[in-house]
Design a protein around this motif. Sequence first.
Motif, short mmCIF file in Angstrom:
data_model
loop_
_atom_site.label_atom_id
_atom_site.label_comp_id
_atom_site.label_asym_id
_atom_site.label_seq_id
_atom_site.Cartn_x
_atom_site.Cartn_y
_atom_site.Cartn_z
N ALA A 173 74.41 -46.41 60.16
CA ALA A 173 74.09 -45.14 59.51
C ALA A 173 73.67 -45.43 58.07
CB ALA A 173 75.27 -44.18 59.54
N VAL A 174 72.68 -44.71 57.60
CA VAL A 174 72.21 -44.83 56.22
C VAL A 174 72.39 -43.48 55.54
CG1 VAL A 174 70.56 -46.68 56.66
CG2 VAL A 174 69.87 -44.30 56.97
N PRO A 175 72.48 -43.45 54.21
CA PRO A 175 72.74 -42.18 53.51
C PRO A 175 71.52 -41.28 53.37
CG PRO A 175 72.57 -43.96 51.92
CD PRO A 175 72.49 -44.60 53.29
N PHE A 176 70.37 -41.67 53.91
CA PHE A 176 69.17 -40.86 53.76
C PHE A 176 69.27 -39.62 54.65
CE2 PHE A 176 67.48 -45.42 53.84
CZ PHE A 176 67.98 -45.65 52.58
N ARG A 177 68.94 -38.47 54.08
CA ARG A 177 69.05 -37.24 54.86
C ARG A 177 68.29 -36.11 54.16
NH1 ARG A 177 73.69 -38.00 51.97
NH2 ARG A 177 74.49 -36.25 50.73
N TYR A 206 69.13 -53.31 64.54
CA TYR A 206 68.79 -52.06 63.86
C TYR A 206 67.52 -52.27 63.05
CZ TYR A 206 69.22 -48.14 60.53
OH TYR A 206 69.00 -47.03 59.74
N VAL A 207 66.53 -51.40 63.23
CA VAL A 207 65.26 -51.50 62.53
C VAL A 207 64.92 -50.15 61.92
CG1 VAL A 207 62.79 -51.99 62.74
CG2 VAL A 207 64.45 -53.32 64.08
N ARG A 217 62.30 -41.36 57.96
CA ARG A 217 61.80 -41.90 59.21
C ARG A 217 62.94 -42.15 60.18
NH1 ARG A 217 56.94 -43.82 59.90
NH2 ARG A 217 57.73 -45.43 61.30
N ARG A 218 62.60 -42.14 61.45
CA ARG A 218 63.60 -42.36 62.49
C ARG A 218 63.84 -43.86 62.67
NH1 ARG A 218 62.61 -41.41 68.95
NH2 ARG A 218 64.64 -42.16 69.67
N PRO A 219 65.08 -44.33 62.50
CA PRO A 219 65.38 -45.74 62.76
C PRO A 219 65.60 -45.97 64.25
CG PRO A 219 67.34 -44.63 62.00
CD PRO A 219 66.24 -43.60 61.97
#
Length: 266
Positions: A173-177, A206-207, A217-219
Motif C-alpha cells: 500500500a502507498v499513501p497516494f490517494r 509490486y509494480v 495510477r493503478r499499481p
Amino acid sequence: MPPPVVTMTSNGGTQLVKPLTYRTRDMGPADQIVIYDYDGNGQPFELYRGMRAEQLLARVANAGIIDFDRAELRADDANWDEFAALVRAAWPNKCLSEIARTEPGVYKAEGRITCRFTSRYYRAIAKIAFHHFLVHSRRGMRGDESVFAPIRRFIVQGRNPAALFDVPRSRFAVPFRQLPFGKALTPSRWCHILAACEAGTEIVGYVHLFAGPGCLRRPHHIRLGALDQRIALPTPVFGHVYEYDTEQPTTGYAGRVFPASLTRVR
C-alpha cells in the motif's frame, strides 16, 4: 501497447491533440482529418508528412469506416497544401471542408485520454516485477527454477493474466490517494515504485509506474511463484523507488534509485 489517444472538444467537434514538448501538461493541435458519417458523428485520424493515400485509406478502413458523408481537414498552415492533396487523392469524390481558424493562444477545453491495453502491456509489467525480484532477492534464484514456470510462460505467451495479476495474499500500500475538493496526495516528482515480498508461501511482485504530481495510477500485484524452500530471510520484503530528475539530464542518467521505506501493517 498503442500510444494513448488524446482528444479535446473545440469548435463544436472532437479533435486530436498532442502534449507540448516544452509543457507536457498542456496540449497542442495535431494535423488531422475528421471523417463524419451520415449522422454527423466525427472520428479524427492523425496525418503525417509524407503519408500516402493508400496508408490513409487503410487506416480508415481498419477503423471500420466503409463510407462517410464528408471530411474535415485540420492542419497547420505549413502542412495544409500537402494534406489537402493527400485527402483529395484518397477520396476525390468526397467533400473536403475546413473549420474556422482559431487565433493563437491558450484555451481551456474538455479533454479525454483513451488508453488501450493489450496482453503485451501485462507481459511487460510481469517481466519488470520478475527481474526486480531476481536482482534483489537473497535466495540466489536465477529465474529458471520450476516454481517460476507460470510467470515465464505468461511473459512469453501472454495467456490468462487473471491467474497472476492482483490476486496475491500479500499486498503493498502507498499513501497516494484522492482528497476532497478534487485534490490528490501524490509524489512531488515522477517516479516508479517496485517491490517484492517473499515472506509467505508465494513470491509477490509490486509494480507502480509513473507516479507523479497530480497522477493517481493503478499499481499491480503479480504472483511470481510459489516458494518450496523453508528458509526465513532477515529481509523478506524489499522495494525501490526510481525517481526522475526534474531537469533535462546532462550526464546520461535521468534520475536516481534508492531503497523504499517499508513498514509492515497487519
